[in-house]
Design an enzyme around this catalytic site. Structure first.
Site, mmCIF file in Angstrom:
data_model
loop_
_atom_site.group_PDB
_atom_site.id
_atom_site.type_symbol
_atom_site.label_atom_id
_atom_site.label_comp_id
_atom_site.label_asym_id
_atom_site.label_seq_id
_atom_site.Cartn_x
_atom_site.Cartn_y
_atom_site.Cartn_z
ATOM 1 N N LYS B 85 53.555 60.694 -42.328
ATOM 2 C CA LYS B 85 53.860 59.259 -42.290
ATOM 3 C C LYS B 85 53.121 58.539 -41.161
ATOM 4 C CE LYS B 85 56.943 59.280 -45.673
ATOM 5 N NZ LYS B 85 56.739 58.534 -46.919
ATOM 6 N N GLU B 107 61.128 49.875 -44.221
ATOM 7 C CA GLU B 107 62.238 50.472 -44.960
ATOM 8 C C GLU B 107 62.174 51.970 -44.714
ATOM 9 O OE1 GLU B 107 59.294 49.955 -46.288
ATOM 10 O OE2 GLU B 107 58.910 51.957 -47.093
ATOM 11 N N SER B 374 53.582 68.319 -46.209
ATOM 12 C CA SER B 374 53.618 66.944 -45.694
ATOM 13 C C SER B 374 54.489 66.774 -44.457
ATOM 14 C CB SER B 374 54.079 65.989 -46.787
ATOM 15 O OG SER B 374 55.334 66.394 -47.304
HETATM 16 C C1 LIG Z 1 57.776 65.043 -45.194
HETATM 17 C C2 LIG Z 1 57.740 64.049 -46.299
HETATM 18 N N1 LIG Z 1 56.985 64.315 -47.378
HETATM 19 C C3 LIG Z 1 56.935 63.449 -48.413
HETATM 20 C C4 LIG Z 1 57.661 62.286 -48.438
HETATM 21 C C5 LIG Z 1 57.587 61.414 -49.644
HETATM 22 O O1 LIG Z 1 56.800 60.273 -49.490
HETATM 23 P P1 LIG Z 1 55.383 60.161 -50.181
HETATM 24 O O2 LIG Z 1 55.532 60.510 -51.615
HETATM 25 O O3 LIG Z 1 55.020 58.717 -49.985
HETATM 26 O O4 LIG Z 1 54.459 61.060 -49.493
HETATM 27 C C6 LIG Z 1 58.459 61.957 -47.317
HETATM 28 C C7 LIG Z 1 59.248 60.714 -47.279
HETATM 29 O O5 LIG Z 1 60.101 60.485 -46.466
HETATM 30 C C8 LIG Z 1 58.485 62.873 -46.234
HETATM 31 O O6 LIG Z 1 59.261 62.622 -45.148
#
Ligand SMILES: Cc1ncc(COP(=O)(O)O)c(C=O)c1O
Lengths: 268, 393
Positions: B85, B107, B374
């Site tokens: 993020k 948000e 992620s």
């Molecule tokens: C670690 C992590 N991965 C993925 C996501 C999902 O978001 P996005 O699909 O925009 O990557 C989030 C959302 O809070 C997250 O904290």
């Protein structure tokens, strides 16, 4: 002359602004909201905006949001609202009716389908809060094909050049938002709004109706001196959501609208 | 004016009041994009503050235990604040600063984007308010404290389903009234144009790095790139490095919750239909009347009824493939990675990993999967414990 033109022409001859009332359809339930709209018309509303509730009303303040939530919970749907609208427009052939919602509700029903349906049941126009100039084509086209007004909006933040473009493509009337923000009742900077309306009017060939935040006869009266129409929504819904028996609230709403209707007259 | 749509998807479905704000944002972004100073500032912060580049790690023990494809992890969990993020919040906050805005709003669902926004607000000396569903405020108490510690104000939103979508509604309402001094920092590739474009651009560093790292470590491109999809920003970020290579299979993993048939899931593409929400046309979870429905996933970060419009486009065109992983498989993947590699993944990321685990044995070890890890899983310990208790009971 189409019906909206007739209404604005008549109001103009009577030296007053048109009184436009927004109602959250299905609030508190379908039957009660039909009574509420009936009451508004009988008390002097010229045009009714039939608000179709959406689960995610990003342009609405707390009063209309709350009403939408209750309406959805109590089973309000677009098909039911269209049935109600048909009954109302049959009973009140002189009153203007605009369907008012968010794009997802209309898109889900089908944009072509809704634009064919509305004139059949006696409605005059449609307004999608989240449909700016940039995206309007997909709804503007079926509106045009079916002789339906697509009501456009301008806000105090809209640059004049853009407002002129919006107004030059507008049909029915233009909804001028009084404040940058969401719907609700609030103290308005009336002088600024009057000046803004004057600028818009100088550039527009369609009537300009002012809405957002109008909560009493005094505000309606002030804006009526310049606007072709004044729109009242949250203040009406607030009365309907007050305490006591619904019949008493309806009576209070009738008095409120009758008072507004007196105050949309222009001073000589 | 650039193209604001991806096929029929995307666009700018907002109230007229917000259009000037979107136009101002678009212009500022296009200018920043051409400005070498802006890039330098951004790159420097990514390096010295976030800790980029993030490693590419071959999960050898995990791959061997599965007896199939070789699984490589892009370690976004090692970034400052523990997820991808921050790549986006640094980019947008710098842009806000350049535009002369003094207040950031955001948000948040799980709280990761809220924390990343509060972090950059502190870094750049800006005021920060985060909107968060009141249900999420309860579920993610630690992240609420993190945001407050960083100096942000957390505004609980108790309307609707009191979750991420309602927080986004409230942020949009706030922005509508205050765009003169306020920058709305959206956390994923959704929302009205230009957000899907600029969030993708700021996250594309993931894919650019990963492509080069794959070439360096394996001598070739990966066969599959796998990422979880909530709104879709980490997926779009890693896909961005491989869009020009059609031989690479791109897979987005949506949250299957208790299963698509149960109705309790958050799989907008696999289980939804096209509609319009939060400024864009995209796949949405909604009922027959067009009302947005409640979503469910064990992973709060995937619990969103929409998805970025570019994903909708890529799903239709076949440029990317979208699948679902249910709660229990994500939890199993969470445990497996912890035990075999000493890495506790975020539950969101565990969805992507679970899909890799599901199909790994169908491929030889010469096949490589690139999985976007992620985020890290510290925030999820409570959730996982509760999930297991309920399963056991
Ligand atoms: C670690 C992590 N991965 C993925 C996501 C999902 O978001 P996005 O699909 O925009 O990557 C989030 C959302 O809070 C997250 O904290």
């Amino acid at each position: 002359m189409n019906k909206l033109q007739k209404i604005f022409t008549r109001c103009c001859q009577e030296n007053r602004a048109a009184l436009i009332i927004f109602c959250s359809c299905g609030y508190p339930d379908m039957e009660s909201s039909e009574q509420a709209i009936e009451t508004a018309i009988n008390a002097g509303a010229d045009i009714i905006e039939l608000g179709v509730p959406f689960s995610d009303p990003m342009a609405d303040g707390s009063i209309i949001r709350k009403a939408s939530e209750v309406a959805i919970r109590n089973g309000a749907t677009l098909p039911k609202i269209l049935d109600m609208a048909e009954r109302l427009s049959k009973r009140h052939p002189e009153t203007g009716f605009i369907l008012f919602s968010y794009m997802n509700i209309l898109y889900n029903y089908g944009l072509e389908k809704i634009c064919r349906k509305l004139p059949e049941i006696g409605l005059d126009g449609i307004l999608a809060v989240d449909l700016p100039l940039e995206e309007k084509e997909e709804l503007a086209k079926p509106c045009q094909e079916n002789g339906l007004h697509l009501i456009a909006l301008v806000s105090p933040a809209t640059p004049l050049e853009r407002a002129r473009k919006i107004m030059s493509e507008a049909s029915g009337f233009v909804y001028s938002i009084n404040v940058c923000g969401v719907t609700g009742v609030r103290d308005l900077q009336q002088q600024e709004i009057v000046e803004h309306l004057a600028v818009l009017k100088a550039h527009s060939t369609v009537p300009i109706a002012a809405g957002f935040g109008i909560n009493d006869a005094q505000a309606a009266q002030r804006l009526s001196q310049i606007a072709d129409g004044v729109i009242v929504g949250s203040a009406f819904i607030k009365i309907l959501s007050g305490k006591g028996e619904f019949s008493q609230r309806l009576e209070a709403a009738r008095e409120f609208i009758a008072d507004l209707a007196k105050n949309v007259r222009r001073q000589p | 004016m650039m193209n604001t749509h991806y096929g029929i998807y995307g666009g700018q479905y907002v109230a007229e009041t917000l259009m000037p704000a979107l136009t101002e944002l678009e212009q500022a972004y296009l200018e920043a994009k051409r400005d070498p100073e802006f890039h330098k500032e951004y790159q420097t912060l990514l390096k010295n503050y976030v800790g980029r580049e993030s490693p590419l790690y071959f999960a050898k023990r995990l791959s061997q235990s599965l007896g199939g494809a070789s699984i490589y992890l892009k370690r976004e969990d090692l970034n400052h604040t523990g997820a991808h993020k921050i790549n986006n919040t640094i980019g947008q906050a710098l842009l806000a600063k350049h535009m002369g805005k003094t207040r950031l709003i955001a948000e948040t669902g799980a709280g990761m984007h809220g924390v990343a926004t509060a972090t950059v607000a502190a870094l750049l000396g800006m005021e920060c308010e985060v909107f968060m569903g009141s249900l999420d405020v309860q579920r993610q108490a630690v992240n609420v404290e993190r945001m407050q510690t960083l100096g942000a104000k957390v505004n609980p939103v108790s309307e609707g389903s009191a979750t991420l979508k309602d927080a986004m509604n409230e942020a949009l309402r706030d922005w509508t009234a205050r765009f003169k001094d306020t920058f709305y920092l959206i956390g994923t590739v959704a929302g009205p144009y230009p957000y899907p474009m600029l969030v993708r651009d700021f996250q594309s560093v993931i894919g650019e790095e990963a492509r080069q790292q794959c070439l360096d470590q394996t001598g070739r491109l990966p066969d599959q790139v796998i990422a979880c999809v909530g709104g879709g920003s980490n997926a779009m970020g890693i896909f961005a490095g491989f869009c020009d290579y059609p031989e690479v299979r791109l897979v987005g993993v949506e949250a299957g919750g208790k299963g698509l048939d149960s109705g309790e899931h958050a799989a907008s593409i696999c289980g939804g239909k096209v509609g319009i929400l939060h400024g864009c046309k995209t796949y949405l979870l909604q009922n027959a009347d067009g009302q947005i429905t409640d979503t469910y996933s064990v992973s709060a970060g995937l619990d969103y009824p929409g998805v970025g419009p570019e994903h909708s486009f890529m799903a239709d065109s076949g440029e990317a493939h979208y699948v679902t992983v249910n709660d229990d498989d994500a939890i199993a993947a969470f445990d497996l990675l912890a035990r075999y590699e000493g890495i506790i993944p975020a539950l969101e990321s565990a969805h992507a990993l679970a899909y890799a685990i599901r199909i790994a044995a169908d491929f030889p070890a010469t096949t490589t999967f690139l999985v976007n890890l992620s985020g890290r899983g510290d925030k999820d310990m409570d959730t996982v414990r509760k999930f297991k208790q309920e399963q056991g009971a």
